[in-house]
Scaffold this motif. Structure first.
Motif, PDB file in Angstrom:
ATOM      1  N   PRO A   9     -49.813 136.357 152.642  1.00  0.00           N
ATOM      2  CA  PRO A   9     -50.395 135.031 152.483  1.00  0.00           C
ATOM      3  C   PRO A   9     -49.994 134.103 153.623  1.00  0.00           C
ATOM      4  O   PRO A   9     -50.668 133.131 153.913  1.00  0.00           O
ATOM      5  N   LYS A  10     -48.870 134.408 154.287  1.00  0.00           N
ATOM      6  CA  LYS A  10     -48.449 133.585 155.422  1.00  0.00           C
ATOM      7  C   LYS A  10     -49.438 133.692 156.575  1.00  0.00           C
ATOM      8  O   LYS A  10     -49.631 132.744 157.321  1.00  0.00           O
ATOM      9  N   HIS A  12     -52.874 134.651 156.287  1.00  0.00           N
ATOM     10  CA  HIS A  12     -54.248 134.261 155.974  1.00  0.00           C
ATOM     11  C   HIS A  12     -54.366 132.904 155.307  1.00  0.00           C
ATOM     12  O   HIS A  12     -55.307 132.189 155.552  1.00  0.00           O
ATOM     13  N   GLN A  13     -53.504 132.545 154.431  1.00  0.00           N
ATOM     14  CA  GLN A  13     -53.462 131.266 153.735  1.00  0.00           C
ATOM     15  C   GLN A  13     -54.829 130.650 153.429  1.00  0.00           C
ATOM     16  O   GLN A  13     -55.157 129.560 153.892  1.00  0.00           O
ATOM     17  N   ILE A  45     -47.987 134.458 144.107  1.00  0.00           N
ATOM     18  CA  ILE A  45     -47.729 133.903 145.437  1.00  0.00           C
ATOM     19  C   ILE A  45     -46.810 132.686 145.265  1.00  0.00           C
ATOM     20  O   ILE A  45     -47.027 131.873 144.368  1.00  0.00           O
ATOM     21  N   LEU A  49     -47.192 128.383 149.109  1.00  0.00           N
ATOM     22  CA  LEU A  49     -48.226 129.114 149.854  1.00  0.00           C
ATOM     23  C   LEU A  49     -49.484 129.355 149.031  1.00  0.00           C
ATOM     24  O   LEU A  49     -50.468 129.861 149.545  1.00  0.00           O
ATOM     25  N   ARG A  50     -49.422 129.017 147.746  1.00  0.00           N
ATOM     26  CA  ARG A  50     -50.481 129.387 146.809  1.00  0.00           C
ATOM     27  C   ARG A  50     -51.797 128.670 147.092  1.00  0.00           C
ATOM     28  O   ARG A  50     -51.837 127.483 147.352  1.00  0.00           O
ATOM     29  N   THR A  51     -52.843 129.422 147.010  1.00  0.00           N
ATOM     30  CA  THR A  51     -54.198 128.898 147.156  1.00  0.00           C
ATOM     31  C   THR A  51     -54.713 128.442 145.793  1.00  0.00           C
ATOM     32  O   THR A  51     -54.156 128.802 144.761  1.00  0.00           O
TER      33      THR A  51
END
Length: 143
Positions: A9-10, A12-13, A45, A49-51
């Motif tokens: 995730p770091k 693509h975020q 996540i 960083l969570r979407t």
């Protein structure tokens, strides 16, 4: 846990992820499974960083006409809507038509054209509460 560096995730975020809700809209088991797994992944996540996760849903008359009656009770309520132009609707139709599973054939069926023009001017989404447990049910589904 991310199995490879590329899936981190770091790296693509994404700001938003959109997928099916627990009804799967059609009751398709792949759609329901995808909904459950994406929610689980995003929930794991770290919060910084969570979407945001949104599920597609339906509203009003579209709900009654497009959603499989066996799973309609698992359809989430819309929290957001997106207005679409005629150009957006055309692109959406052409994208769907590119997939054999959509059974649209070579020509645009008149009922589909009317449905898109009358009911397809908006799309509805539900912002998922990652702490909430949403009900779901796998139902018999013919592929």
């Amino acid at each position: 846990h991310y199995p490879c560096k590329e899936a981190s995730p770091k790296k693509h975020q994404p700001g938003i992820v959109v997928t099916y809700d627990p009804s799967g809209m059609s009751g398709h088991p792949d759609h329901i499974s995808l909904s459950l797994q994406v929610k689980k992944i995003i929930s794991n996540i770290p919060s910084k960083l969570r979407t945001k996760l949104f599920w597609t849903t339906a509203a009003g008359i579209v709900r009654e006409r497009r959603v499989n009656k066996k799973v309609i009770d698992f359809l989430t309520l819309a929290t957001h809507s997106l207005k679409m132009t005629l150009g957006d609707i055309t692109k959406k139709y052409l994208a769907a038509r590119a997939h054999r599973s959509q059974k649209l054939g070579k020509n645009l069926p008149i009922p589909l054209l009317l449905a898109l023009l009358l009911f397809g001017r908006s799309e509805w989404y539900h912002e998922v509460d990652l702490k909430k447990v949403y009900p779901y049910k796998f139902v018999p589904f013919k592929i």
